[in-house]
Design an enzyme around this catalytic site. Structure first.
Site, short mmCIF file in Angstrom:
data_model
loop_
_atom_site.label_atom_id
_atom_site.label_comp_id
_atom_site.label_asym_id
_atom_site.label_seq_id
_atom_site.Cartn_x
_atom_site.Cartn_y
_atom_site.Cartn_z
N ASP A 166 -8.02 -6.74 0.41
CA ASP A 166 -7.70 -7.50 1.41
C ASP A 166 -8.33 -7.20 2.67
O ASP A 166 -8.72 -6.41 3.13
CB ASP A 166 -6.35 -6.42 1.23
CG ASP A 166 -6.51 -5.18 1.97
OD1 ASP A 166 -6.71 -4.43 0.72
OD2 ASP A 166 -6.53 -4.25 3.24
N CYS A 182 -7.37 -27.00 8.62
CA CYS A 182 -5.92 -26.33 9.13
C CYS A 182 -5.76 -27.34 9.97
O CYS A 182 -6.22 -27.69 10.42
CB CYS A 182 -6.67 -25.01 9.32
SG CYS A 182 -6.95 -24.93 10.86
N ASP A 186 1.18 -1.04 -0.22
CA ASP A 186 -0.03 0.08 -0.24
C ASP A 186 0.61 1.53 0.15
O ASP A 186 1.69 1.56 0.08
CB ASP A 186 -0.83 -0.48 1.20
CG ASP A 186 -1.79 1.07 1.07
OD1 ASP A 186 -2.20 1.67 0.37
OD2 ASP A 186 -2.86 0.79 2.00
N HIS A 189 -6.98 -20.19 11.24
CA HIS A 189 -8.17 -21.18 11.05
C HIS A 189 -8.54 -20.23 9.92
O HIS A 189 -9.82 -20.47 8.82
CB HIS A 189 -8.96 -21.36 12.05
CG HIS A 189 -10.39 -21.48 11.88
ND1 HIS A 189 -10.29 -22.81 11.46
CD2 HIS A 189 -11.27 -21.18 11.50
CE1 HIS A 189 -11.81 -22.91 10.88
NE2 HIS A 189 -12.12 -21.81 10.71
N CYS A 215 -12.90 -28.12 7.97
CA CYS A 215 -11.62 -27.98 7.58
C CYS A 215 -11.16 -28.54 7.88
O CYS A 215 -10.98 -29.39 9.74
CB CYS A 215 -11.91 -26.04 8.58
SG CYS A 215 -9.89 -25.91 8.58
ZN LIG Z 1 -9.69 -24.68 10.62
#
Ligand SMILES: [Zn+2]
Length: 682
Positions: free
Chosen positions: A269, A309, A96, A338, A307
């Site tokens: 973003d 992760c 930026d 996560h 998920c």
């Molecule tokens: Zn997760």
């Protein structure tokens, strides 16, 4: 067709939406869009290892030129060979330009045609950030994508001011392009124009004439409503070249991103994934979870069953609940990891659906759950039991030694109105201080008009409804004396248990024997039968998240949430900045029961002017915050503004900073307080 330094190539366009999937090629990796870029302001995504970011699928990180210019400084990047080597990051970086940060230094910068002059918050030296210096710094940082320095416009700016700033932004864009020269770093322009469609069009047209590699939509996500943002995003996206990337800066929640992809945006973003993690919350396939809720205390299941992760494959909700409750840094890190996985997975799902031309189907399906809270443990209240209970959920009836009843939160021990009967305190603090009876009078200049604007009260923290009822009873008393203006009370609350409990005990909470309370509990709204101008509405949910859902902007705010000890998120600089943005252009007065030094400082830094509020039984002083328009004489109430004495006390205090002002921002924060217009000339 291939365009610009990034070889941007559209692979698929949705047939019944503006969504599109593309690839682009930077100096470091091939990037697939639509994509989300985690924010690494200080060359670090807070609490996350670069390896973890790579594993999560982060393709581009965002770093900030303003912060990196001041520290470590461009020379470090020149010697070490750029930000990739410096932070050990394999994929791309977008920098930026620093325009937005300088724009935020309201009191300590000066904008001229040459550039933005400001004082470093680290060592006090004066820096002229010109378009050329910004590009030179971004070249030293070695980002893959640079942004032009732009002149951000306050969202409350009038059209003439916005137009002037736009001219500067366009000239700076041309200077930035010249400064980029033959560097292989890509450069994006930023379309400004506040909420004026004509200016947005002008800006998009002027910038599209120049050979940029992509275009950003700037000046959104700074306090406008969701509908305003979506309209302006859709309009601007359609005005931009269709064969170059489009980037919506600073946006947003998963739902915001889904909506913007639908409107033709490719890149995003936002600090939200790590910011909500710090507050103990997570986005999951089962809805938005606040891990501090006690429903997870014994939960052995993983955070999100869909998920994979590292957090979800290893840790239970019970453990994450514990970390969130104790404020442990690991909780922040695990939830942040996560959340970033969740964002990246969402973007991959979106991309896949576009490639298979079923985006709209996915859009409808995701839209239905992305704004939900926990689907398995809905934040709903159990039906009050038949038997007269003295506690409900996390609340119990408390009896003061003086004999009156109030409501206590069991987990924190906090009592709503501990020392003074609830209605007495509500009246002193909110009704008398705001001079509500005078405000309800119709002004001479309004007498002839048929439509008189209602007075809007934001009752933040409905609790057992003492403040809302005090306003309503005041209205009814005034209406008996003659015609008065309409009044809308908008109550914000995420937990109706205190009101339900007090209502069950309305022999003691006598002010609740009123038809309005039944309306709020049953339907979330009430319109007085006796007084057509009197309305009361409930906005159910977390206050800050609910601000965009408020049916009207406020004239008065009764800020009566649990204290910062119990409810820290709502007493931060970020929270007050959000409230201030919701008040833009209006004369608004905010009343609250605290006189805490860091909270007053946060209000000042957010843009309010701050005055002493009257004493309650318990506190020697309370606090009144006013928007500049309220200070400039539109307010009937007179307040004693904080002055040199307070400033002196503040600068000696060991508790000068609100909880969300981190050490690296404290010097900047101090400067903002010292340079505040309220203290000018002291
Ligand atoms: Zn997760």
């Amino acid at each position: 067709m291939i365009h610009g330094r990034l070889n941007f190539r559209i692979e698929a366009k949705s047939t019944d939406s503006r969504a599109r999937a593309a690839t682009l090629r930077t100096a470091h990796n091939e990037v697939r869009t639509p994509l989300f870029m985690p924010v690494g302001t200080q060359a670090t995504v807070k609490g996350q290892l670069t390896q973890a970011l790579e594993d999560a699928g982060s393709q581009i990180l965002l770093a900030n030129t303003y912060h990196l210019l001041l520290r470590p400084g461009p020379e470090v990047f020149r010697r070490i060979g750029g930000i990739h080597n410096f932070m050990s990051w394999k994929n791309s970086v977008l920098t930026d330009s620093g325009g937005f940060q300088i724009f935020s230094l309201t009191h300590s910068r000066e904008m001229t045609e040459a550039g933005a002059t400001f004082r470093s918050y680290l060592d006090g030296r004066t820096i002229v950030l010109s378009p050329e210096l910004s590009i030179e710094t971004q070249k030293a940082i070695g980002s893959d994508i640079m942004m032009v320095l732009d002149q951000c416009i306050s969202s409350i700016a009038d059209e003439a001011t916005a137009r002037d700033a736009l001219g500067v932004t366009h000239r700076w864009a041309a200077r930035s392009l010249a400064a980029r020269g033959d560097s292989n770093q890509a450069l994006f322009a930023i379309v400004q124009g506040a909420l004026f469609p004509g200016l947005r069009r002008e800006s998009a047209n002027a910038l599209s004439e120049m050979p940029f590699d992509g275009f950003a939509i700037g000046g959104l996500a700074v306090g406008e409503s969701r509908a305003e943002r979506e309209d302006m995003c859709e309009l601007t996206a359609q005005l931009l070249p269709h064969d170059l990337p489009r980037y919506l800066m600073g946006v947003g929640t998963p739902l915001d991103i889904l909506e913007a992809v639908h409107r033709g945006v490719d890149m995003f973003d936002c600090i939200i994934p790590t910011q909500v993690a710090q507050r103990g919350a997570a986005f999951t396939s089962r809805g938005f979870l606040q891990l501090r809720r006690s429903v997870y205390k014994f939960s052995e299941t993983c955070l999100d069953p869909l998920c994979n992760c590292p957090t979800c494959s290893r840790y239970s909700r019970a453990y994450l609940h514990h970390l969130a409750k104790t404020g442990e840094h690991l909780g922040w890190q695990l939830l942040g990891q996560h959340n970033l996985y969740f964002y990246h997975q969402l973007m991959r799902d979106i991309r896949q659906s576009i490639l298979e031309d079923r985006f709209l189907e996915l859009y409808r399906e995701k839209r239905a759950f992305l704004h939900e809270s926990d689907a398995d443990h809905p934040v709903k209240q159990q039906k009050p039991r038949r038997k007269m209970a003295f506690h409900l959920g996390n609340y119990e009836v408390h009896r003061a030694p003086e004999g009156f009843a109030s409501i206590r939160q069991i987990s924190s021990g906090e009592i709503m109105h501990a020392r003074t009967p609830p209605m007495v305190e509500a009246h002193r603090l909110y009704i008398e201080q705001s001079d509500l009876p005078t405000r309800l009078r119709i002004r001479a200049d309004e007498e002839a008009s048929t439509e008189i604007a209602p007075l809007v009260i934001w009752d933040v923290g409905l609790g057992a409804a003492a403040n809302a009822m005090a306003a309503i009873l005041c209205y009814e008393a005034q209406a008996a004396t003659g015609p008065i203006r309409p009044m809308d009370v908008i109550s914000f609350e995420n937990d109706l248990d205190p009101l339900r409990l007090a209502f069950l005990h309305n022999r003691e909470f006598t002010y609740l024997r009123h038809p309005g309370v039944g309306g709020i509990l049953a339907a979330g709204r009430w319109h007085s039968q006796r007084h057509s101008g009197l309305r009361w509405a409930l906005v159910h949910g977390d206050f800050l998240a609910s601000i965009p859902n408020a049916p009207a902007a406020p004239d008065l705010i009764f800020f009566d949430l649990f204290s910062s000890k119990t409810d820290g998120d709502h007493w931060t600089l970020a929270a007050f900045q959000q409230i201030y943005a919701a008040c833009r252009g209006r004369a608004v007065e905010l009343f609250t029961y605290t006189c805490s030094t860091p909270i007053r400082a946060a209000l000042l830094a957010a843009g309010f002017q701050v005055a002493k509020g009257r004493s309650t039984g318990e506190k020697v002083e309370t606090t009144v915050a006013l928007t500049p328009a309220a200070v400039n004489g539109q307010s009937p109430a007179q307040h004693e503004m904080l002055g040199a004495e307070w400033l002196g006390r503040w600068s000696r205090s060991t508790a000068r900073f609100p909880a969300d002002v981190f050490p690296e921002n404290q010097a900047l924060f101090e400067q903002a307080i010292r340079d505040h217009p309220q203290f000018r000339g002291l």
